[in-house]
Enzyme design. Structure first.
Site, PDB file in Angstrom:
ATOM      1  N   GLY A  89       0.786  -1.223   0.000  1.00  0.00           N
ATOM      2  CA  GLY A  89       0.000   0.000   0.000  1.00  0.00           C
ATOM      3  C   GLY A  89       0.820   1.276   0.000  1.00  0.00           C
ATOM      4  O   GLY A  89       0.308   2.333  -0.380  1.00  0.00           O
ATOM      5  N   SER A 149       3.313   1.757  -1.942  1.00  0.00           N
ATOM      6  CA  SER A 149       3.851   1.934  -3.298  1.00  0.00           C
ATOM      7  C   SER A 149       2.783   2.071  -4.377  1.00  0.00           C
ATOM      8  O   SER A 149       3.118   2.313  -5.537  1.00  0.00           O
ATOM      9  CB  SER A 149       4.778   0.756  -3.658  1.00  0.00           C
ATOM     10  OG  SER A 149       5.895   0.702  -2.804  1.00  0.00           O
ATOM     11  N   PHE A 208      -1.279  -6.559  -4.819  1.00  0.00           N
ATOM     12  CA  PHE A 208      -1.743  -7.895  -5.168  1.00  0.00           C
ATOM     13  C   PHE A 208      -3.197  -8.142  -4.782  1.00  0.00           C
ATOM     14  O   PHE A 208      -3.943  -8.753  -5.536  1.00  0.00           O
ATOM     15  CB  PHE A 208      -0.864  -8.959  -4.487  1.00  0.00           C
ATOM     16  CG  PHE A 208       0.417  -9.222  -5.212  1.00  0.00           C
ATOM     17  CD1 PHE A 208       0.445 -10.031  -6.326  1.00  0.00           C
ATOM     18  CD2 PHE A 208       1.609  -8.655  -4.771  1.00  0.00           C
ATOM     19  CE1 PHE A 208       1.622 -10.278  -7.005  1.00  0.00           C
ATOM     20  CE2 PHE A 208       2.789  -8.886  -5.439  1.00  0.00           C
ATOM     21  CZ  PHE A 208       2.800  -9.704  -6.556  1.00  0.00           C
ATOM     22  N   ARG A 209      -3.605  -7.678  -3.604  1.00  0.00           N
ATOM     23  CA  ARG A 209      -4.880  -8.119  -3.046  1.00  0.00           C
ATOM     24  C   ARG A 209      -5.935  -7.032  -2.936  1.00  0.00           C
ATOM     25  O   ARG A 209      -7.031  -7.289  -2.468  1.00  0.00           O
ATOM     26  CB  ARG A 209      -4.647  -8.725  -1.653  1.00  0.00           C
ATOM     27  CG  ARG A 209      -3.608  -9.832  -1.649  1.00  0.00           C
ATOM     28  CD  ARG A 209      -3.358 -10.313  -0.222  1.00  0.00           C
ATOM     29  NE  ARG A 209      -2.215 -11.202  -0.148  1.00  0.00           N
ATOM     30  CZ  ARG A 209      -2.276 -12.513  -0.340  1.00  0.00           C
ATOM     31  NH1 ARG A 209      -3.422 -13.085  -0.610  1.00  0.00           N
ATOM     32  NH2 ARG A 209      -1.188 -13.255  -0.250  1.00  0.00           N
ATOM     33  N   SER A 248       2.834 -10.982   5.424  1.00  0.00           N
ATOM     34  CA  SER A 248       2.161  -9.707   5.588  1.00  0.00           C
ATOM     35  C   SER A 248       1.784  -9.607   7.047  1.00  0.00           C
ATOM     36  O   SER A 248       2.252 -10.375   7.869  1.00  0.00           O
ATOM     37  CB  SER A 248       0.924  -9.638   4.696  1.00  0.00           C
ATOM     38  OG  SER A 248      -0.089 -10.456   5.215  1.00  0.00           O
ATOM     39  N   HIS A 252      11.162  -9.938   1.674  1.00  0.00           N
ATOM     40  CA  HIS A 252      10.912 -10.737   0.468  1.00  0.00           C
ATOM     41  C   HIS A 252      12.001 -10.571  -0.577  1.00  0.00           C
ATOM     42  O   HIS A 252      11.899 -11.102  -1.669  1.00  0.00           O
ATOM     43  CB  HIS A 252       9.558 -10.360  -0.143  1.00  0.00           C
ATOM     44  CG  HIS A 252       8.403 -10.710   0.723  1.00  0.00           C
ATOM     45  ND1 HIS A 252       7.135 -10.220   0.530  1.00  0.00           N
ATOM     46  CD2 HIS A 252       8.318 -11.502   1.814  1.00  0.00           C
ATOM     47  CE1 HIS A 252       6.315 -10.682   1.449  1.00  0.00           C
ATOM     48  NE2 HIS A 252       7.021 -11.468   2.253  1.00  0.00           N
ATOM     49  N   GLN A 266       7.989  -5.481   3.139  1.00  0.00           N
ATOM     50  CA  GLN A 266       7.601  -6.700   2.428  1.00  0.00           C
ATOM     51  C   GLN A 266       7.690  -6.510   0.923  1.00  0.00           C
ATOM     52  O   GLN A 266       7.392  -7.430   0.169  1.00  0.00           O
ATOM     53  CB  GLN A 266       6.165  -7.074   2.806  1.00  0.00           C
ATOM     54  CG  GLN A 266       5.949  -7.275   4.283  1.00  0.00           C
ATOM     55  CD  GLN A 266       4.483  -7.420   4.610  1.00  0.00           C
ATOM     56  OE1 GLN A 266       3.933  -8.515   4.536  1.00  0.00           O
ATOM     57  NE2 GLN A 266       3.830  -6.323   4.965  1.00  0.00           N
ATOM     58  N   ASN A 267       8.049  -5.316   0.473  1.00  0.00           N
ATOM     59  CA  ASN A 267       8.060  -4.998  -0.950  1.00  0.00           C
ATOM     60  C   ASN A 267       9.393  -5.344  -1.589  1.00  0.00           C
ATOM     61  O   ASN A 267      10.434  -5.315  -0.940  1.00  0.00           O
ATOM     62  CB  ASN A 267       7.750  -3.515  -1.154  1.00  0.00           C
ATOM     63  CG  ASN A 267       6.382  -3.136  -0.611  1.00  0.00           C
ATOM     64  OD1 ASN A 267       5.496  -3.977  -0.517  1.00  0.00           O
ATOM     65  ND2 ASN A 267       6.218  -1.879  -0.238  1.00  0.00           N
TER      66      ASN A 267
END
Length: 479
Positions: free
Chosen positions: A54, A56, A64-65, A222, A134, A114-115
């Site tokens: 969120g 970025s 993704f979601r 996440s 990640h 997480q990006n």
């Protein structure tokens, strides 16, 4: 996240819950929460940021979601969404740069992300203060000596596979690997250990844009995937607090001291304004290597070759360059050359005793802030130049200062020059992007504080930018 990254992931049927509705706090509630956030940040002794997709999305990178996320649209049969610009040209958001200012002011101690988009590193967060759980689509690592290589192009593989490049250390030379996790890859211990250490020490963990819904696997973590989902909880066990800024509910909301449903950039812009901290501009610098080789000195004519290539190797791409025009303004007898294919290469023959001036016009790719820049290169085959190695950080600082002052890009400077009897190799740094965050639209409505009898502050919309105040390296005192 990168669309290329999503396409490279191994196929997985169950990717968890996608397409959840977004929640927006009412304006008055949002204003009150932003004020609470600013006070928490101001009082914190060890602030840690935990970021997800969120942060970025305002950079043009789909998540993704979310409602229009990669997996949400794929599940509904609508295909992969289009990014608004090439992945390698994505610029840090207002929130990315706000974190940089908080780190410089000594308030933010660590960032956990997480990006894989490398935007935290591009923005200026020091590598030693960043854990990329990640991996990073632009980072390679040597499995032998541990040296990391940050590229200006997206590495071609994921899943910690071997790439086409080797370690530059002559004593090593091992094949490099990408650093991005696939579904079944374990979280990197080095990154996790740093993240856990700072979460235990933190008095505030600020979760920004971590709106993915989780699986039960300890991968692609996440706020809802073990073990990464439990990282913020470690601060609670040590007496700290969690703040969540997100457009969708998360299972950790009940554990948080403050949950803000709003656009990340808007929330952070308001908090920074309350803290009287200026959000710095983002200035991007690219690098290019110019190589000029020529025939022996004894001949009347010199056959010379010009190669314009990446500093990461002759086969590596130059993502910021679309084409190069090579002209000779003082020599009408020499035709202008137009180079359109990488690596850019020009072969000519000229009189040895006749110096000339060569102009290299670099035409930039889409996503750059200006169309082109021109470098003047005097050529004299009878004079041998000296080697030159400048202090890189100082040169880059001067370039950024110049771009900031002049409010445009295209500035360039020599970083290094190596001269041999039959060749000269020069590395240039070029400002190719500048982005300011003083436009209210950048944060969808910048926020300003005015006195209020019911509280210390009242927040209202205004048209004034966040750059109105000077950067303060000291924390403001609250009345």
């Amino acid at each position: 996240m990168s669309l290329g990254y999503a396409e490279k992931l191994s196929y997985r049927e169950d990717v968890g819950t996608v397409g959840m509705s977004e929640i927006f706090d009412p304006p008055d509630v949002l204003q009150q929460k932003i004020e609470e956030l600013a006070i928490l940040i101001q009082k914190s002794k060890h602030l840690v940021a935990f970021t997800g997709a969120g942060i970025s999305t305002s950079c043009g990178i789909p998540d993704f979601r979310g409602p229009k996320g990669v997996w949400t649209l794929q599940r509904s049969g609508k295909g992969v969404p289009e990014a608004s610009l090439p992945f390698h040209r994505a610029l840090p958001s207002l929130s990315h740069m706000a974190l940089v200012e908080l780190e410089r002011a000594g308030i933010l101690k660590f960032v956990i992300s997480q990006n894989v988009d490398s935007l935290h590193l591009r923005s200026g967060i020091p590598r030693e203060k960043l854990a990329e759980l990640h991996g990073n689509s632009f980072r390679e690592i040597c499995p032998s000596c541990g040296t990391e290589y940050l590229r200006d192009f997206e590495v071609e593989t994921i899943g910690m596979k071997e790439t086409s490049r080797r370690c530059a250390d002559t004593k090593c030379g091992a094949k490099l690997k990408d650093t991005v996790l696939d579904w079944e890859d374990a979280l990197p211990p080095k990154e996790m250990n740093s993240a856990e250490k700072h979460c235990r020490t933190a008095d505030i963990v600020l979760c920004l844009g971590t709106r993915q819904q989780g699986l039960t696997k300890p991968t692609l973590c996440s706020l809802q995937i073990t073990p990464a989902c439990n990282l913020p909880l470690k601060t609670i066990r040590s007496g700290g607090k969690i703040v969540i800024v997100n457009l969708q509910p998360t299972p950790k909301d009940k554990k948080a001291s403050l949950v803000i449903h709003g656009l990340v950039d808007k929330v952070i812009a308001g908090a920074m304004h309350l803290l009287n901290l200026r959000i710095p501009p983002y200035i991007h610098i690219d690098f290019v290597q110019l190589s000029l080789s020529h025939s022996p000195k004894k001949k009347t004519y010199v056959k010379w070759n010009l190669r314009i290539a990446s500093i990461h190797g002759q086969r590596a791409p130059l993502p910021f360059l679309k084409s190069v025009e090579v002209s000779f303004p003082e020599r009408p007898d020499l035709k202008t050359a137009f180079l359109h294919e990488q690596p850019f290469y020009l072969k000519r023959e000229t009189l040895r005793k006749r110096p000339f001036k060569m102009l290299l016009t670099f035409n930039f790719s889409d996503g750059c802030s200006c169309l082109c820049t021109t470098i003047e290169w005097p050529i004299n085959f009878q004079v041998t130049k000296d080697n030159l190695v400048l202090e890189k950080n100082e040169v880059l600082r001067e370039l950024r200062d110049a771009a900031d002052k002049e409010s445009h890009c295209g500035q360039h400077a020599v970083l290094e020059r190596k001269v041999n009897p039959r060749s000269e190799v020069t590395i240039y740094a070029i400002v190719t992007n500048i982005r300011r965050y003083n436009d209210p639209e950048e944060a969808n409505g910048v926020l300003e504080i005015t006195p209020n009898s019911n509280s210390n502050f009242m927040i209202k919309r205004c048209s004034e930018g966040v750059n109105g105040s000077q950067t303060s390296q000291k924390r403001p005192k609250w009345s």
